[in-house]
Design a protein around this motif. Structure first.
Motif, PDB file in Angstrom:
ATOM      1  N   PRO A 402      83.736  69.146  76.720  1.00 17.79           N
ATOM      2  CA  PRO A 402      84.795  70.102  77.070  1.00 17.79           C
ATOM      3  C   PRO A 402      85.840  70.165  75.973  1.00 17.79           C
ATOM      4  CG  PRO A 402      85.068  68.077  78.317  1.00 17.79           C
ATOM      5  CD  PRO A 402      83.771  67.944  77.582  1.00 17.79           C
ATOM      6  N   SER A 403      86.414  71.341  75.788  1.00 16.93           N
ATOM      7  CA  SER A 403      87.436  71.541  74.769  1.00 16.93           C
ATOM      8  C   SER A 403      88.766  71.863  75.426  1.00 16.93           C
ATOM      9  CB  SER A 403      87.037  72.680  73.837  1.00 16.93           C
ATOM     10  OG  SER A 403      88.127  73.092  73.039  1.00 16.93           O
ATOM     11  N   VAL A 404      89.784  71.116  75.066  1.00 18.43           N
ATOM     12  CA  VAL A 404      91.128  71.338  75.592  1.00 18.43           C
ATOM     13  C   VAL A 404      91.607  72.735  75.219  1.00 18.43           C
ATOM     14  CG1 VAL A 404      93.511  70.527  75.554  1.00 18.43           C
ATOM     15  CG2 VAL A 404      91.632  68.877  75.419  1.00 18.43           C
ATOM     16  N   GLU A 405      91.341  73.142  73.991  1.00 17.47           N
ATOM     17  CA  GLU A 405      91.855  74.420  73.501  1.00 17.47           C
ATOM     18  C   GLU A 405      91.127  75.618  74.099  1.00 17.47           C
ATOM     19  OE1 GLU A 405      93.387  73.883  69.091  1.00 17.47           O
ATOM     20  OE2 GLU A 405      91.596  72.689  69.469  1.00 17.47           O
ATOM     21  N   ILE A 406      89.848  75.452  74.446  1.00 15.34           N
ATOM     22  CA  ILE A 406      89.149  76.545  75.126  1.00 15.34           C
ATOM     23  C   ILE A 406      89.679  76.681  76.547  1.00 15.34           C
ATOM     24  CG2 ILE A 406      86.919  77.264  76.072  1.00 15.34           C
ATOM     25  CD1 ILE A 406      85.592  76.142  73.609  1.00 15.34           C
ATOM     26  N   ARG A 407      89.932  75.555  77.195  1.00 19.14           N
ATOM     27  CA  ARG A 407      90.456  75.583  78.564  1.00 19.14           C
ATOM     28  C   ARG A 407      91.831  76.235  78.611  1.00 19.14           C
ATOM     29  NH1 ARG A 407      91.807  70.216  82.243  1.00 19.14           N
ATOM     30  NH2 ARG A 407      92.652  71.330  84.040  1.00 19.14           N
ATOM     31  N   ASN A 408      92.711  75.854  77.701  1.00 22.40           N
ATOM     32  CA  ASN A 408      94.048  76.430  77.655  1.00 22.40           C
ATOM     33  C   ASN A 408      94.429  76.650  76.193  1.00 22.40           C
ATOM     34  OD1 ASN A 408      96.697  77.224  77.826  1.00 22.40           O
ATOM     35  ND2 ASN A 408      97.481  75.298  78.659  1.00 22.40           N
ATOM     36  N   PRO A 409      94.257  77.865  75.677  1.00 25.64           N
ATOM     37  CA  PRO A 409      94.559  78.144  74.273  1.00 25.64           C
ATOM     38  C   PRO A 409      95.972  77.785  73.856  1.00 25.64           C
ATOM     39  CG  PRO A 409      93.296  79.946  75.218  1.00 25.64           C
ATOM     40  CD  PRO A 409      93.660  79.025  76.357  1.00 25.64           C
ATOM     41  N   GLU A 410      96.908  77.726  74.830  1.00 26.11           N
ATOM     42  CA  GLU A 410      98.282  77.394  74.463  1.00 26.11           C
ATOM     43  C   GLU A 410      98.435  75.942  74.012  1.00 26.11           C
ATOM     44  OE1 GLU A 410     101.744  78.932  76.334  1.00 26.11           O
ATOM     45  OE2 GLU A 410     100.592  80.268  77.633  1.00 26.11           O
ATOM     46  N   THR A 411      97.400  75.116  74.278  1.00 31.15           N
ATOM     47  CA  THR A 411      97.467  73.729  73.784  1.00 31.15           C
ATOM     48  C   THR A 411      97.404  73.675  72.266  1.00 31.15           C
ATOM     49  OG1 THR A 411      95.067  73.479  74.054  1.00 31.15           O
ATOM     50  CG2 THR A 411      96.467  72.727  75.879  1.00 31.15           C
ATOM     51  N   ALA A 412      97.102  74.813  71.632  1.00 34.86           N
ATOM     52  CA  ALA A 412      97.165  74.861  70.164  1.00 34.86           C
ATOM     53  C   ALA A 412      98.545  74.441  69.690  1.00 34.86           C
ATOM     54  CB  ALA A 412      96.833  76.263  69.668  1.00 34.86           C
ATOM     55  N   ALA A 413      99.567  74.742  70.500  1.00 34.98           N
ATOM     56  CA  ALA A 413     100.933  74.355  70.143  1.00 34.98           C
ATOM     57  C   ALA A 413     101.087  72.837  70.133  1.00 34.98           C
ATOM     58  CB  ALA A 413     101.920  74.980  71.119  1.00 34.98           C
ATOM     59  N   ILE A 414     100.323  72.146  70.987  1.00 39.29           N
ATOM     60  CA  ILE A 414     100.364  70.675  71.003  1.00 39.29           C
ATOM     61  C   ILE A 414      99.741  70.128  69.724  1.00 39.29           C
ATOM     62  CG2 ILE A 414      99.539  68.591  72.168  1.00 39.29           C
ATOM     63  CD1 ILE A 414      99.499  70.176  74.777  1.00 39.29           C
ATOM     64  N   PHE A 415      98.554  70.633  69.383  1.00 41.17           N
ATOM     65  CA  PHE A 415      97.863  70.110  68.210  1.00 41.17           C
ATOM     66  C   PHE A 415      98.588  70.449  66.917  1.00 41.17           C
ATOM     67  CE2 PHE A 415      94.346  70.174  71.323  1.00 41.17           C
ATOM     68  CZ  PHE A 415      93.987  68.830  71.230  1.00 41.17           C
ATOM     69  N   ALA A 416      99.382  71.522  66.952  1.00 38.86           N
ATOM     70  CA  ALA A 416     100.185  71.851  65.781  1.00 38.86           C
ATOM     71  C   ALA A 416     101.273  70.802  65.552  1.00 38.86           C
ATOM     72  CB  ALA A 416     100.809  73.231  65.937  1.00 38.86           C
ATOM     73  N   LYS A 417     101.663  70.112  66.625  1.00 38.77           N
ATOM     74  CA  LYS A 417     102.690  69.071  66.531  1.00 38.77           C
ATOM     75  C   LYS A 417     102.097  67.668  66.372  1.00 38.77           C
ATOM     76  CE  LYS A 417     106.012  72.034  67.608  1.00 38.77           C
ATOM     77  NZ  LYS A 417     107.076  72.414  66.626  1.00 38.77           N
TER      78      LYS A 417
END
Length: 495
Positions: A402-417
């Motif tokens: 499972p991919s966190v970013e596919i489930r909720n694309p807004e988590t991209a903001a988490i990985f950016a940090k």
């Protein structure tokens, strides 16, 4: 007579008119031609491309020759580095404003991080529907290659675990081992490496690795510990089993102790810690090691450079107590993109269209370099037996994560940090095998705490900037280690 003069005069006038009209037409045509010439791309440009795809080198060289012949106004300047060299070089180049026109995302980096850093520009306006329709389903997805509805990157190949084990069948025979029955457990694997080392008497060793390439150590721990039930995977810094950073779990420690035990036995090739991954692959191809942990791209290189090498492909060994999971098979991963600062985006797009053309992708598959992301190419072009064997072993022993970013694309903001704390998992195993670290326990506990803290801080920072995210985005209650996590599972968990 007067009538004849009149006719002659009319003829002369007619000729003069024709000449004037011809001159006007010629002048207009010349102006149009000059305008077309002015609009045509006569000026030669240099397109700079940089990556670490060393196994592809001979095919890329021919591709570049063909490309330059087809587009004579574009010269390709290609730079090939190792994984570690690339990571340092590209960061420095971007900071100095001297980024190449086309380059991939460094291993382990999220697309969101690269986009947030201003590395890439959207590809949409340069790539038409015909091009996008060449690819298999799932290549372009929000959270992986798409961010905020825009395509930023294209995968290099069909994603498979790159931690299967290649083994030398002749060294197996020399050591009294059965090449048709490779080791299945940790203790069998360690014993086989030791047996090969002893019987070879310095001419070969049990195992070799690109010890300088940290990502190779990291990948081995992530994937092999997942077979032991760790729940670690390439899409998240925390476990799918415990929902936290369990790098000090039993499954991880067992992998660490396996590699340390092989080192204590003297079964590692003595050059291991001084080698990059391609150098280790070359020595394995020369028959200097019984095992190497690598990906499918090695097959074509050995077939080309070491045609007498008799090798097989096996799944990684599992703990002596039994298998408790599967190798995590990643979703499509972003690879190459167009630099945000390039002066030649149209030329860069031409490069991508040719590179991801069926002709060139078929060459790579036929050569045993990779499985393509284009439709129908793999079925039509795959020929090498060991290459097909790698695919079969990988699919049988892995499950789609499972991919966190596919489930909720807004988590991209988490990985950016989020930034991986150092020393990381790969650094710890590297230190253990080199002898610089005697016991990994304290380092793994510290890493686990640091990862949990770093992730929590990244989540809070993303939320403070308006992202609709939560720690629960990393929890997949309907995940099972023995099943592929597909669109059906994403749909179910979102309800």
């Amino acid at each position: 007579m007067k009538r004849n003069y009149k006719i002659l005069a009319n003829l002369l006038i007619f000729v003069l008119v024709l000449q004037v009209l011809s001159a006007c037409t010629s002048s207009a045509t010349q102006k149009d031609t000059q305008k077309e010439d002015a609009d045509s791309p006569e000026e030669k440009i240099t397109l700079r491309v940089m990556d670490w795809a060393d196994s592809e080198k001979p095919y890329r060289e021919q591709f570049i020759k063909d490309f330059e012949q087809k587009y004579p106004n574009i010269k390709i300047e290609y730079t090939l580095l190792t994984v570690d060299q690339f990571q340092n070089t590209i960061t420095t180049a971007i900071k100095s404003g001297d980024a190449p026109d086309l380059f991939p995302i460094p291993a382990g980096m999220k697309l969101s991080t690269a986009v947030a850093g201003g590395w890439f520009q959207p590809l949409d306006k340069y790539l038409d529907d015909e091009f996008k329709n060449r690819f298999v389903d799932g290549v372009f997805a929000e959270g992986t290659t798409i961010q905020d509805g825009k395509i930023y990157s294209i995968p290099a190949f069909l994603p498979l675990p790159n931690t299967l084990v290649f083994y030398n069948k002749q060294l197996f025979r020399d050591a009294g081992l059965d090449p048709d029955n490779p080791p299945k457990t940790y203790s069998e694997f360690r014993s086989a490496a030791e047996a090969i080392t002893k019987v070879s008497k310095g001419k070969a060793y049990g195992i070799i690795e690109g010890g300088k390439t940290v990502i190779r150590w990291k990948n081995s721990v992530l994937d092999w510990s997942a077979l032991g039930g760790s729940g670690l995977n390439p899409h998240s810094p925390i476990s799918l089993v415990t929902n936290d950073a369990n790098y000090d779990s039993k499954a991880v420690l067992e992998v660490m102790n396996l590699f340390k035990g092989i080192k204590d036995d003297g079964s590692y090739h003595p050059k291991t810690m001084s080698l990059a991954a391609p150098e280790a692959r070359a020595l394995f191809g020369q028959g200097q090691a019984g095992f190497i942990v690598q990906g499918e791209w090695n097959v074509g290189v050995w077939k080309r450079e070491n045609p007498d090498l008799d090798f097989g492909v096996m799944a990684p060994p599992v703990p002596d107590t039994g298998q408790n999971g599967y190798l995590p098979r990643p979703n499509f991963q972003p690879w190459i993109g167009i630099s945000k600062t390039t002066k030649h985006p149209e030329a860069a797009a031409l490069y991508l269209k040719e590179y991801y053309g069926q002709d060139y992708q078929s060459v790579l598959v036929k050569a045993g370099d990779r499985f393509s992301v284009l439709k129908d190419v793999n079925e039509d072009a795959a020929e090498i037996e060991e290459f097909k064997q790698y695919y079969e072993v990988a699919i049988e022993n892995s499950r789609l994560s499972p991919s966190v970013e596919i489930r909720n694309p807004e988590t991209a903001a988490i990985f950016a940090k989020y930034k991986d704390p150092q020393p990381g998992l790969g650094d710890i195993l590297q230190g253990l095998v080199s002898g610089a670290l005697k016991d990994p326990n304290d380092q793994l506990k510290l890493l686990s705490n640091n990862v949990d803290t770093a992730l929590e801080q990244a989540i809070e920072s993303a939320k403070a900037e308006g992202a609709k995210v939560d720690k629960d985005d990393f929890k997949f209650s309907n995940w099972s280690p023995d099943n592929d996590y597909t669109a059906k599972e994403y749909e179910a968990i979102s309800k």
